[in-house]
Write a protein that holds these residues in place. Structure first.
Motif, short mmCIF file in Angstrom:
data_model
loop_
_atom_site.label_atom_id
_atom_site.label_comp_id
_atom_site.label_asym_id
_atom_site.label_seq_id
_atom_site.Cartn_x
_atom_site.Cartn_y
_atom_site.Cartn_z
N ILE A 308 43.12 19.90 41.97
CA ILE A 308 44.08 20.46 41.01
C ILE A 308 43.36 21.38 40.03
CG2 ILE A 308 45.64 19.90 39.12
CD1 ILE A 308 46.79 19.28 41.86
N VAL A 309 42.21 20.92 39.51
CA VAL A 309 41.47 21.72 38.52
C VAL A 309 40.96 23.02 39.14
CG1 VAL A 309 39.39 21.79 37.09
CG2 VAL A 309 40.82 19.74 37.11
N ILE A 310 40.33 22.90 40.33
CA ILE A 310 39.80 24.10 40.99
C ILE A 310 40.91 25.08 41.33
CG2 ILE A 310 38.71 24.93 43.11
CD1 ILE A 310 36.73 23.87 41.12
N SER A 311 42.02 24.54 41.88
CA SER A 311 43.15 25.41 42.23
C SER A 311 43.73 26.07 40.99
CB SER A 311 44.23 24.61 42.95
OG SER A 311 43.73 24.05 44.15
N GLY A 312 43.84 25.29 39.89
CA GLY A 312 44.39 25.84 38.65
C GLY A 312 43.49 26.92 38.06
N ILE A 313 42.18 26.65 38.02
CA ILE A 313 41.24 27.65 37.48
C ILE A 313 41.24 28.90 38.34
CG2 ILE A 313 38.79 28.13 37.07
CD1 ILE A 313 38.46 25.20 36.25
N GLY A 314 41.21 28.67 39.67
CA GLY A 314 41.22 29.82 40.59
C GLY A 314 42.48 30.66 40.45
N ALA A 315 43.63 29.97 40.32
CA ALA A 315 44.90 30.69 40.18
C ALA A 315 44.94 31.49 38.88
CB ALA A 315 46.06 29.70 40.24
N ILE A 316 44.49 30.86 37.78
CA ILE A 316 44.49 31.56 36.48
C ILE A 316 43.56 32.78 36.53
CG2 ILE A 316 43.80 31.34 34.06
CD1 ILE A 316 44.72 28.39 34.23
N PHE A 317 42.39 32.58 37.12
CA PHE A 317 41.43 33.68 37.22
C PHE A 317 41.99 34.81 38.05
CE2 PHE A 317 37.15 34.86 36.20
CZ PHE A 317 36.80 35.79 37.16
N LEU A 318 42.66 34.47 39.16
CA LEU A 318 43.26 35.49 40.00
C LEU A 318 44.37 36.24 39.27
CD1 LEU A 318 43.50 33.77 43.52
CD2 LEU A 318 42.33 35.91 43.00
N ILE A 319 45.22 35.50 38.56
CA ILE A 319 46.35 36.12 37.85
C ILE A 319 45.83 37.10 36.79
CG2 ILE A 319 48.25 35.67 36.25
CD1 ILE A 319 48.65 32.99 37.75
N VAL A 320 44.83 36.65 36.01
CA VAL A 320 44.29 37.52 34.95
C VAL A 320 43.65 38.76 35.57
CG1 VAL A 320 42.54 37.69 33.14
CG2 VAL A 320 43.94 35.62 33.33
N THR A 321 42.83 38.53 36.62
CA THR A 321 42.14 39.66 37.25
C THR A 321 43.12 40.65 37.87
OG1 THR A 321 40.28 38.19 37.75
CG2 THR A 321 40.36 40.28 38.93
N LEU A 322 44.08 40.14 38.62
CA LEU A 322 45.05 41.01 39.28
C LEU A 322 45.95 41.71 38.27
CD1 LEU A 322 46.08 38.75 42.32
CD2 LEU A 322 44.70 40.85 42.39
N SER A 323 46.30 41.02 37.19
CA SER A 323 47.14 41.65 36.16
C SER A 323 46.42 42.83 35.52
CB SER A 323 47.51 40.62 35.08
OG SER A 323 48.29 39.58 35.63
N MET A 324 45.12 42.67 35.24
CA MET A 324 44.33 43.76 34.65
C MET A 324 44.26 44.94 35.61
SD MET A 324 41.25 41.54 32.96
CE MET A 324 40.27 43.00 32.66
N TRP A 325 44.02 44.65 36.89
CA TRP A 325 43.90 45.74 37.86
C TRP A 325 45.26 46.37 38.17
CZ3 TRP A 325 39.97 42.56 41.17
CH2 TRP A 325 38.70 42.74 40.63
N ASN A 326 46.32 45.57 38.10
CA ASN A 326 47.65 46.15 38.31
C ASN A 326 48.02 47.11 37.18
OD1 ASN A 326 48.01 44.79 40.69
ND2 ASN A 326 49.21 43.11 39.81
N LYS A 327 47.54 46.78 35.97
CA LYS A 327 47.79 47.67 34.83
C LYS A 327 47.11 49.02 35.04
CE LYS A 327 47.42 47.84 29.80
NZ LYS A 327 46.93 47.14 28.57
N GLU A 328 45.90 48.96 35.62
CA GLU A 328 45.17 50.20 35.91
C GLU A 328 45.87 51.03 36.99
OE1 GLU A 328 41.24 49.20 37.08
OE2 GLU A 328 40.73 48.17 35.20
N ARG A 329 46.70 50.33 37.80
CA ARG A 329 47.34 51.02 38.92
C ARG A 329 48.74 51.54 38.58
NH1 ARG A 329 46.50 47.47 44.29
NH2 ARG A 329 47.38 49.39 45.20
N MET A 330 49.10 51.50 37.29
CA MET A 330 50.42 51.98 36.88
C MET A 330 50.67 53.43 37.31
SD MET A 330 52.53 49.90 35.54
CE MET A 330 52.70 48.33 34.69
N PRO A 331 49.70 54.35 37.14
CA PRO A 331 49.95 55.73 37.60
C PRO A 331 50.24 55.79 39.10
CG PRO A 331 48.08 55.69 36.11
CD PRO A 331 48.43 54.25 36.39
#
Length: 427
Positions: A308-331
């Motif tokens: 649960i902990v590993i999956s939760g940490i991994g999911a949070i890390f993925l969401i934050v990372t992907l959200s940042m990169w998706n913001k860069e891909r707005m154009p």
């Protein structure tokens, strides 16, 4: 056809983007590798724990013991024993009766009375039981059958003797021995003095535990001298020698294949009318099973929390990372929208890219988990840890679901914005 063409275009765009953004590609692939490896390892250990618990349940002798502790009105008869077994759905049961008879034509292992040549030197203990395989000394591993078979309820005038007793008297399977009722205080004979009981040897048992020096013990107390006989003969001796009704003087043992059901079985019997009316002591060895299973259950709980902990940490890390990169891909997303693409097309494109990275990370994690399984097994003593095809499939499904969820959550910013807002980013 159109769907296939659309998938090919998405694949081409996904590969082109991932090749162009190598740093992002490698980072996400490593995240998926670590997440996949953690889930695979956790599932392997879960599987090993479950296998160990199953093996423990199969090997553990779980029993409910019932003994009459009151007056003669609290007797465990054959009918009462059968009802008790039916009440808790026992997988087997046996009642036991003890009596003392003298051997007529064989010599016992010498004990305290042999040098004195007293009559007690020929007196031995007989256990009569319905099923000798369920007798305590056999189930606890003190005794084991080395030749022949165990006694069963259908047997008549059959016996088990020890390997040492058979050796000194040159006895074999099929030979016969005779026991006689003698006038001895241990025998408690009320009638039938001199009566003889002849038994055919059905099995020979071995004493697995060391008994020590036997010279200071009575011959009837030496384990090698004990003779197991069939239930029918035990009841016959009760009726004709003790002049008592037929019942199990040593109580009843009920066997359950699943020791997890022991406590429930005890409570069921205690609430049964037949046992509430008399004075009976009912117990089980469920505490021993719980003690044996506790370390594996703790490991199972720890691994569940770990997953649960590993999956939760991994999911949070993925969401934050992907959200940042998706913001860069707005154009880029704005250009796609201006070309007639819909938001669902953008989401599917993102999912396609992340799914490719998931496959890369998961494919690398499988052999890594396979080679690490032996190392994990040496660290955690819960049995053999093996990577089964079912484990791989389950882990793949879990991690891919996380991939879909994190992609969806990281794309929330895009999904919430109106198309015009996204297009304005490139203007």
């Amino acid at each position: 056809m159109k769907l296939m063409h659309d998938m090919q275009k998405k694949s081409a765009r996904a590969f082109a983007y991932l090749v162009r953004r190598r740093r992002k590609t490698v980072t996400l692939a490593i995240i998926f590798l670590v997440l996949s490896f953690s889930v695979l390892s956790g599932i392997m250990i879960f599987h090993s724990v479950e296998a160990s618990l199953k093996e423990l349940r199969e090997q553990f002798y779980g029993y409910v013991a019932v003994n009459a502790v009151g007056d003669d009105n609290s007797r465990i008869t054959q009918d009462l024993a059968a009802r008790a077994a039916k009440e808790i759905n026992a997988d087997g049961w046996t009642g036991t009766t003890t009596c003392y008879l003298s051997v007529d034509d064989i010599s016992l292992i010498p004990g305290r009375f042999t040098p004195l040549e007293e009559p007690a030197m020929s007196l031995t203990r007989l256990y009569s039981c319905r099923d000798s395989s369920l007798a305590r000394d056999f189930t606890f591993g003190i005794l084991s059958i080395c030749q022949g078979r165990h006694l069963v309820s259908e047997d008549r005038k059959r016996a088990l003797i020890s390997e040492n007793l058979a050796e000194i008297n040159e006895l074999h399977i099929g030979d016969r021995i005779t026991c006689v009722v003698t006038d001895d205080i241990t025998t408690h004979a009320n009638a039938g003095l001199g009566s003889k009981y002849e038994f055919e040897i059905t099995g020979i048992y071995r004493v697995e535990s060391k008994q020590g020096d036997s010279t200071n013990r009575a011959e009837c107390d030496i384990l090698d001298n004990v003779i197991y006989v069939d239930e029918y003969t035990g009841f016959d001796i009760e009726k004709n020698i003790w002049c008592k009704p037929e019942f199990y003087t040593n109580g009843l043992t009920l066997w359950l294949k699943d020791p997890a059901q022991l406590e429930k079985a005890v409570q069921t019997l205690k609430n049964t009318q037949e046992f509430t009316q008399g004075d009976y002591h009912i117990e089980s060895n469920s505490a021993e099973y719980d003690h044996s299973a506790a370390p594996m259950r703790q490991t199972e709980q720890i691994m569940f929390i770990f997953l649960i902990v590993i999956s939760g940490i991994g999911a949070i890390f993925l969401i934050v990372t992907l959200s940042m990169w998706n913001k860069e891909r707005m154009p880029e997303n704005g250009i796609l929208l201006s070309l007639g693409f819909q938001k669902k097309d953008i989401f599917l494109q993102l999912l396609f890219e992340n799914s490719i990275l998931f496959l890369v990370g998961f494919t690398a994690a499988v052999p890594l988990a396979f080679f690490c399984s032996h190392f994990l097994g040496s660290l955690i003593s819960i049995g053999k840890i093996t990577l089964f095809p079912g484990n791989i499939l389950l882990a793949g499904i879990i991690v891919w679901i996380l991939c879909v969820l994190t992609t969806l959550l990281s794309a929330v910013r895009i999904m919430k914005k109106a198309p015009a807002e996204i297009v304005n980013v490139i203007i």
